[in-house]
Write an enzyme that holds these catalytic residues in place. Structure first.
Site, PDB file in Angstrom:
ATOM      1  CB  SER A 545      21.078 -29.614  18.218  1.00  0.00           C
ATOM      2  OG  SER A 545      22.358 -30.198  18.286  1.00  0.00           O
ATOM      3  CG  ASP A 626      25.788 -24.425  21.928  1.00  0.00           C
ATOM      4  OD1 ASP A 626      26.561 -25.385  22.102  1.00  0.00           O
ATOM      5  OD2 ASP A 626      24.784 -24.489  21.194  1.00  0.00           O
ATOM      6  CG  HIS A 658      23.388 -27.514  22.498  1.00  0.00           C
ATOM      7  ND1 HIS A 658      23.705 -26.894  21.301  1.00  0.00           N
ATOM      8  CD2 HIS A 658      22.827 -28.701  22.146  1.00  0.00           C
ATOM      9  CE1 HIS A 658      23.364 -27.669  20.287  1.00  0.00           C
ATOM     10  NE2 HIS A 658      22.828 -28.761  20.764  1.00  0.00           N
TER      11      HIS A 658
END
Length: 688
Positions: A545, A626, A658
């Site tokens: 991320s 995601d 994610h």
């Protein structure tokens, strides 16, 4: 290490030396560990129920709680837990009945997720509900006369039968029409259904008079995908329900304006209690006497990582005040003490997730426990039961006196599985980072450490970016797995991390590639200067991320820092990220507006603008479901790497979001990561 750390380390190892057959932690063993969940304590404080998820299934256990001790007694005196359930279906959301003679839980053992009741005196669990839809969550009134359920329905349907009929007769086409954002969220495309609250009477162990108390409501209650029934509270007299939600509005995708709403438990008009605050109001909870409503609130609209401060609304006088407004920590979860004079809250604090007592009268703050990650807090009388995990320990249950004395371990669900596993020693350190401000980090030694050897580096960068790896034990990004592979693990809580004051957290916004990169560089220099066994020139950096963003940023702005990079779901092109993500409030706060804003940072801190400098081999991984960081971000990075002739690999997981959840996928992911790192790092060597 601190005294508590030492005590808990002895607990983990059973108070004895490691076995001569000690092994290191493997990915396979990690996925096979038992997991504690669904913690509940009876109102008299005498009984504890918790779930244990094993590779074979999940069941509930009942454990007596003996009188509290004024001193630590260790895990050797654990009361024996009795297994309560043997069904192949899992039980979740456990709650004791008001008389302590039974427990309630959700289970799909009847074919759909329904509410069940199990008498503790013996006998089988019986269904309390038989609804035609799954129950997503529930909460009971204090006298168990009423229950509030969350169900997914079509908001224009007046009955559950209408929802069932519509599901049974879908249209011939599969087109979905949207007139506003969000069109998708986290890992699912939004459809016409909305999560509503329903109330029901609970009598003779069954429910009656099921009624939608949020009819026509156009947003989810509780909000998907992460909110649960902690966002719903029933008043102690059983007459009112307070919940946190958004009102349907055109700006929902870029607004964080959640409010608290009140409705009679039998339904009727809905009243906004916090309309004046245009930021986030959440997690309502009544005091036992019903006089106070506590909740947590932010003050900065559009900023999801603003400080959550406890608010106390006096329902008798109407006074609404912030509790301990000067306390520079953001509240995660909380619970009233028995007499309402104190609230017990968890908050990130210097690399820990700690437990604090907050006076409701004066706002005084006192630390109760601060070592590892505290959760599942249950306060009954003078005792507090909680879960705790840390970099050197999987999740277990503990209890402690309200004054912080008498720490006792209650569960040991992985005693046999961890008995012969050697974990790497953990150390927290600090150094002078960007702006010469103090920055903290964690270091984990290789599991079978030899002081005469030098070890390669695994440099883990957390996501968020307002986050922290911290002192925790988790299946994803578990530092001990790199330690087991023979790496020294370094994790820096750079500017923007949580738990070091709100100004420190705020400092990353609109500076994604500035101070955080300086902290990482200075932190690496610090460990290189102070830990001779760690070879900082023989290592790889990894992140997901925002951590994946930092891998892309490092590739262009610190291209000779590492032998290789591992980028999971990392942001690559900031303008296209804004155009394709779902929670626009995040991108717009962090980058200074939408991507077309003239003074925004989408160009300044865009990794795609620095690909001319890329040269470091990179592994890129991504879940295709995601929608927070859509897969095109990872595909863009991989395409760039391939087109530039840089050694690279792309690994995608079609059913993951994610995060990597599926245990088999998780094993495969770690295998890919370790193989990539082994390709570019040298094994341990003798110190010169």
């Amino acid at each position: 290490m601190t005294t508590i750390n030492s005590i808990l380390s002895v607990m983990l190892l059973g108070g004895s030396a490691l076995s001569a057959q000690a092994e290191v932690l493997s990915v396979e063993k990690l996925t096979q560990l038992n997991k504690v969940h669904s913690v509940a304590v009876s109102s008299d404080g005498r009984q504890l129920v918790y779930g244990v998820k094993t590779p074979e299934g999940s069941d509930l256990y009942l454990q007596p709680l003996s009188a509290m001790s004024s001193s630590y007694t260790g895990s050797a005196n654990l009361a024996k837990a009795t297994r309560l359930t043997y069904d192949s279906s899992s039980e979740t959301a456990v709650r004791f009945s008001s008389d302590g003679q039974a427990i309630y839980f959700l289970s799909s053992r009847s074919g759909s997720n329904q509410l069940w009741r199990l008498p503790l005196s013996g006998g089988e669990a019986r269904p309390v509900t038989d609804l035609p839809v799954d129950i997503e969550g529930y909460t009971l009134s204090s006298d168990n006369q009423s229950v509030v359920l969350s169900l997914d329905v079509y908001p224009d349907c007046d009955t559950l039968a209408c929802t069932i009929e519509r599901d049974a007769n879908p249209p011939a086409h599969n087109g979905q029409v949207y007139d506003s954002l969000m069109v998708r969220h986290w890992d699912h495309w939004n459809d016409d259904k909305v999560r509503h609250l329903f109330s029901a009477k609970l009598a003779d162990k069954v429910i009656t008079d099921v009624k939608d108390i949020t009819p026509q409501w156009q947003t989810d209650v509780p909000a998907k995908p992460f909110s649960g029934m902690e966002e719903v509270a029933i008043s102690p007299d059983g007459t009112k329900v307070v919940f946190s939600a958004k009102v349907k509005a055109p700006d929902n995708a870029w607004s964080t304006n959640f409010d608290l709403f009140e409705v009679a438990i039998e339904g009727g008009s809905i009243r906004n209690l916090t309309e004046a605050n245009k930021a986030w109001d959440a997690a309502p909870q009544f005091s036992a006497d019903g006089r106070y409503l506590a909740y947590k609130a932010t003050t900065k609209p559009g900023f999801e990582s603003d400080k959550f401060t406890l608010q106390l609304l006096d329902l008798r006088t109407g006074e609404n005040k912030a509790l301990a407004p000067q306390w520079d920590r953001s509240v995660s979860s909380f619970q009233f003490g028995a007499n309402g004079r104190a609230i017990y809250a968890t908050a990130k604090d210097l690399g820990q997730t700690s437990l604090f007592e907050i006076s409701t009268g004066f706002g005084d703050i006192r630390s109760v426990f601060s070592d590892g990650y505290v959760g599942d807090v249950q306060v009954v009388g003078e005792q507090i039961v909680f879960s705790r995990h840390a970099l050197n320990s999987p999740k277990e249950l503990y209890r402690i006196n309200r004054d912080g004395s008498g720490l006792m371990q209650l569960s040991d669900v992985n005693k046999e599985k961890m008995a012969d596993v050697t974990l790497g020693d953990v150390e927290q350190f600090s150094f002078s980072g960007a702006n010469d401000e103090q920055v903290y980090g964690y270091l984990v030694k290789p599991a079978q450490f030899d002081a005469n050897k030098r070890y390669p580096l695994a440099f883990l960068v957390h996501g968020g970016p307002q986050g922290s790896f911290g002192n925790m034990f988790h299946s994803r990004w578990n530092a001990q797995l790199w330690a087991a592979q023979g790496y020294g693990v370094v994790m820096i809580d750079f500017h923007g991390s949580v738990g070091y004051g709100q100004a420190f957290t705020n400092s990353i916004s609109r500076d994604w590639g500035g101070k955080p990169l300086q902290d990482l560089q200075k932190g690496l220099d610090y460990v290189g200067d102070n830990y001779a066994w760690l070879d900082i020139n023989n290592g790889c950096a990894l992140g997901a991320s925002y951590g994946g963003y930092m891998m892309n940023w490092i590739a262009g702005n610190w291209p000779k820092g590492f032998n290789c990079l591992v980028n999971h779901a990392g942001l690559f092109d900031m303008p296209s990220f804004h155009q394709s993500t779902e929670e626009l409030w995040f991108a717009e706060h962090e980058m200074g507006g939408p991507f077309w804003a003239k003074d925004g940072d989408y160009s300044k801190y865009n990794p795609a603008n620095f690909v001319a400098n890329w040269q470091t081999p990179m592994l890129v991984t991504q879940g295709l479901k995601d929608y927070r960081v859509p897969y095109a971000q990872s595909l863009g990075a991989f395409t760039t790497l391939q087109r530039k002739g840089i050694d690279s690999r792309l690994v995608v997981y079609p059913e993951e979001n994610h995060w990597i959840h599926n245990p088999d996928n998780l094993i495969h992911w770690y295998q890919q990561v370790f193989a990539w790192m082994a390709k570019y790092t040298q094994p341990q060597s003798e110190q010169q």
